[in-house]
Design a protein around this motif. Structure first.
Motif, PDB file in Angstrom:
ATOM      1  N   ASP A   1       1.070  -1.029  -0.242  1.00  0.00           N
ATOM      2  CA  ASP A   1      -0.145  -0.131   0.191  1.00  0.00           C
ATOM      3  C   ASP A   1       0.888   1.353  -0.506  1.00  0.00           C
ATOM      4  O   ASP A   1       0.390   2.393   0.067  1.00  0.00           O
ATOM      5  N   TYR A   2       2.202   1.062   0.018  1.00  0.00           N
ATOM      6  CA  TYR A   2       3.030   2.025   0.049  1.00  0.00           C
ATOM      7  C   TYR A   2       4.416   1.811  -0.723  1.00  0.00           C
ATOM      8  O   TYR A   2       4.930   0.547   0.007  1.00  0.00           O
TER       9      TYR A   2
ATOM     10  N   ARG B   1       5.477  -1.089   1.319  1.00  0.00           N
ATOM     11  CA  ARG B   1       5.205  -2.047   2.530  1.00  0.00           C
ATOM     12  C   ARG B   1       3.645  -2.628   2.062  1.00  0.00           C
ATOM     13  O   ARG B   1       2.800  -1.588   1.606  1.00  0.00           O
TER      14      ARG B   1
ATOM     15  N   ASN C   1      -0.700  -3.056   7.004  1.00  0.00           N
ATOM     16  CA  ASN C   1      -0.656  -2.985   8.365  1.00  0.00           C
ATOM     17  C   ASN C   1      -1.285  -4.219   9.183  1.00  0.00           C
ATOM     18  O   ASN C   1      -1.916  -3.969  10.090  1.00  0.00           O
TER      19      ASN C   1
ATOM     20  N   GLY D   1       2.106  -8.602  12.157  1.00  0.00           N
ATOM     21  CA  GLY D   1       3.531  -9.440  11.919  1.00  0.00           C
ATOM     22  C   GLY D   1       4.399  -8.550  11.154  1.00  0.00           C
ATOM     23  O   GLY D   1       4.942  -7.471  11.342  1.00  0.00           O
ATOM     24  N   SER D   2       4.875  -9.077   9.778  1.00  0.00           N
ATOM     25  CA  SER D   2       6.000  -8.541   9.377  1.00  0.00           C
ATOM     26  C   SER D   2       5.206  -7.913   8.271  1.00  0.00           C
ATOM     27  O   SER D   2       6.083  -7.172   7.212  1.00  0.00           O
ATOM     28  N   GLN D   3       3.974  -7.762   8.020  1.00  0.00           N
ATOM     29  CA  GLN D   3       3.349  -6.693   6.621  1.00  0.00           C
ATOM     30  C   GLN D   3       4.085  -5.029   7.408  1.00  0.00           C
ATOM     31  O   GLN D   3       4.307  -4.878   5.340  1.00  0.00           O
ATOM     32  N   GLY D   4       4.399  -5.291   8.087  1.00  0.00           N
ATOM     33  CA  GLY D   4       4.271  -3.440   7.761  1.00  0.00           C
ATOM     34  C   GLY D   4       5.835  -3.419   7.762  1.00  0.00           C
ATOM     35  O   GLY D   4       6.322  -1.592   7.762  1.00  0.00           O
ATOM     36  N   ASN D   5       7.102  -3.971   7.543  1.00  0.00           N
ATOM     37  CA  ASN D   5       8.623  -4.051   7.014  1.00  0.00           C
ATOM     38  C   ASN D   5       8.365  -3.103   5.950  1.00  0.00           C
ATOM     39  O   ASN D   5       7.502  -3.983   5.053  1.00  0.00           O
ATOM     40  N   LEU D   6       9.570  -2.959   5.107  1.00  0.00           N
ATOM     41  CA  LEU D   6       9.616  -2.897   3.793  1.00  0.00           C
ATOM     42  C   LEU D   6      10.569  -3.810   3.085  1.00  0.00           C
ATOM     43  O   LEU D   6      11.715  -4.726   4.170  1.00  0.00           O
TER      44      LEU D   6
END
Lengths: 114, 116
Positions: B31-32, B93, B96, B99-104
């Motif tokens: 999404d980003y 990214r 969120n 878990g790991s979804q917020g990581n780049l």
């Protein structure tokens, strides 16, 4: 500039020895990350932390462990260094892990394992 | 499988001309998107970002374009300057969900050389 320091900045060590790299921040950001950068691979996440004593694995975590006993410090340990762990290691911090919130990177530590 | 791909390892451009750096991705849940610039012996620095709900974001000489249907984004630098010579990383990214979804997730980078 975000207040992130890494120590040491350069290190040469022998195969089989333990190595600890330190990341220190003065921004009071919740999230901290360890990456390695290698030619042809870009930046790969090793471990990350979402709070004191809260850590999780990244893409390339084998052979590495981390600890975060204080908000400002995030330690990366190579229990028994191997030549494949020769790399440049970057610490990063972020306020949040969503939307446009960027990560701020430290200056890096160049590690050579002989 | 690489989720974020920068297929050009290097790009050479004349000073004053446009530099176009490309990035492709495979995960429609990103999404980003962010671009970072890295000089030798320094850490990466944030350059510009774009939300998946937009198709363009501009900041001075830097513009990022997003084509969601093609899962492609590009960074335009106009006019290019010798000080822009660096490695440029594209990063994505996920939403969120925890878990790991917020990581780049980073691409491998493109080395830009701007010649005087």
């Amino acid at each position: 500039d975000a207040g992130i320091t890494q120590s040491p900045r350069h290190k040469v060590t022998e195969t089989g020895t333990p190595v600890t790299l330190r990341c220190h921040q003065t921004e009071n950001h919740r999230y901290m990350y360890w990456y390695r950068q290698d030619p042809g691979h870009g930046l790969r996440l090793i471990h990350y932390s979402y709070g004191v004593k809260d850590t999780d694995k990244g893409e390339v975590s084998d052979g590495y462990s981390v600890s975060r006993s204080k908000t400002e410090d995030f330690l990366l340990t190579l229990e028994s260094a191997t030549s494949s762990q020769t790399s440049v290691y970057f610490c990063a911090i972020s306020e949040k892990r969503e939307g446009p919130y960027e990560q701020y990177f430290g200056p890096g530590t160049r590690l050579t394992v002989t | 499988d690489q989720q974020v791909k920068q297929n050009s390892p290097s790009l050479s451009v004349q000073e004053g001309r446009i530099s176009i750096l490309n990035c492709d991705y495979t995960n429609s849940m990103f999404d980003y998107f962010l671009w970072y610039k890295k000089y030798p012996a320094e850490g990466p620095t944030f350059l510009i970002s774009i939300s998946s709900i937009k198709d363009k974001n501009e900041d001075g000489r830097f513009t990022v374009f997003l084509n969601k249907s093609a899962k492609h984004l590009s960074l335009h630098i106009v006019p290019s300057q010798p000080g822009d010579s660096a490695v440029y990383f594209c990063a994505a990214r996920g939403l969120n969900y925890g878990g790991s979804q917020g990581n780049l997730i980073f691409g491998k980078g493109t080395k830009l050389s701007v010649k005087p």
